[in-house]
Design a protein around this motif. Sequence first.
Motif, PDB file in Angstrom:
ATOM      1  N   SER A 114       0.828  -1.195   0.000  1.00 43.80           N
ATOM      2  CA  SER A 114       0.000   0.000   0.000  1.00 43.80           C
ATOM      3  C   SER A 114       0.868   1.251   0.000  1.00 43.80           C
ATOM      4  N   GLY A 115       1.906   1.243   0.811  1.00 43.98           N
ATOM      5  CA  GLY A 115       2.842   2.375   0.833  1.00 43.98           C
ATOM      6  C   GLY A 115       3.510   2.582  -0.511  1.00 43.98           C
ATOM      7  N   GLY A 116       3.931   1.496  -1.141  1.00 40.46           N
ATOM      8  CA  GLY A 116       4.533   1.597  -2.469  1.00 40.46           C
ATOM      9  C   GLY A 116       3.568   2.161  -3.496  1.00 40.46           C
ATOM     10  N   MET A 117       2.307   1.759  -3.388  1.00 43.80           N
ATOM     11  CA  MET A 117       1.284   2.268  -4.314  1.00 43.80           C
ATOM     12  C   MET A 117       1.039   3.759  -4.092  1.00 43.80           C
ATOM     13  N   LEU A 118       1.045   4.194  -2.851  1.00 46.06           N
ATOM     14  CA  LEU A 118       0.848   5.613  -2.577  1.00 46.06           C
ATOM     15  C   LEU A 118       2.026   6.440  -3.093  1.00 46.06           C
ATOM     16  N   ILE A 122       1.933   9.366  -6.140  1.00 45.73           N
ATOM     17  CA  ILE A 122       2.521  10.705  -6.063  1.00 45.73           C
ATOM     18  C   ILE A 122       3.554  10.903  -7.172  1.00 45.73           C
ATOM     19  N   ALA A 123       4.397   9.907  -7.402  1.00 44.43           N
ATOM     20  CA  ALA A 123       5.489  10.038  -8.376  1.00 44.43           C
ATOM     21  C   ALA A 123       4.991  10.000  -9.814  1.00 44.43           C
ATOM     22  N   GLY A 124       3.939   9.262 -10.070  1.00 46.66           N
ATOM     23  CA  GLY A 124       3.468   9.089 -11.444  1.00 46.66           C
ATOM     24  C   GLY A 124       4.236   7.984 -12.143  1.00 46.66           C
ATOM     25  N   ALA A 125       3.879   7.742 -13.385  1.00 41.07           N
ATOM     26  CA  ALA A 125       4.421   6.605 -14.129  1.00 41.07           C
ATOM     27  C   ALA A 125       5.810   6.831 -14.684  1.00 41.07           C
TER      28      ALA A 125
END
Length: 167
Positions: A114-118, A122-125
């Motif tokens: 979940s943290g990685g997904m958040l 924020i960072a985008g692709a």
Amino acid sequence: MTPTELATKLYAKDVALLAGRLLLSLLFLHEGLTLATHFDGAARAMAALGVSLPLFVATIALQMGAGLSIAFGLLTRLGAIGLGLFCLATATLFHTNFASQNELLHFEKDLAISGGMLVLAIAGAGAISLDRLVVAYLRHRQRDREMVKALVAVENQMSVGEVRLPV
């Protein structure tokens, strides 16, 4: 273009974002595909945990849809938010028996994903993504529209005061 030339054109950040996106999406694509190919048995197992059939189908759709979204880098932020919230829900609803080392591990794993997904949201692709191509295309279309407006305005200014004869 040689691999060396390609590597010099790409930034390490974009390559790292691509690798991270692929690694994160692989987990959900594999799980979604497994659930879909073993649908009857998985649906029964989920029903035993209190998950209704529509919610089970939505889970497969989320894992496959958002997994593909993240892998290809199309609507990446939306897919990452969806899967990040999904992992938070999974952790808090299904992995709270901390007396079991296995359940604690799954709880922590879901929180970490979940943290990685958040962070991805924020960072985008990054530059190696369909998101970038879509944005570039939309900007090009906007420039075209602005050019047409400018040409029409110039034409209107030039035709003011002219008398046009019917042909």
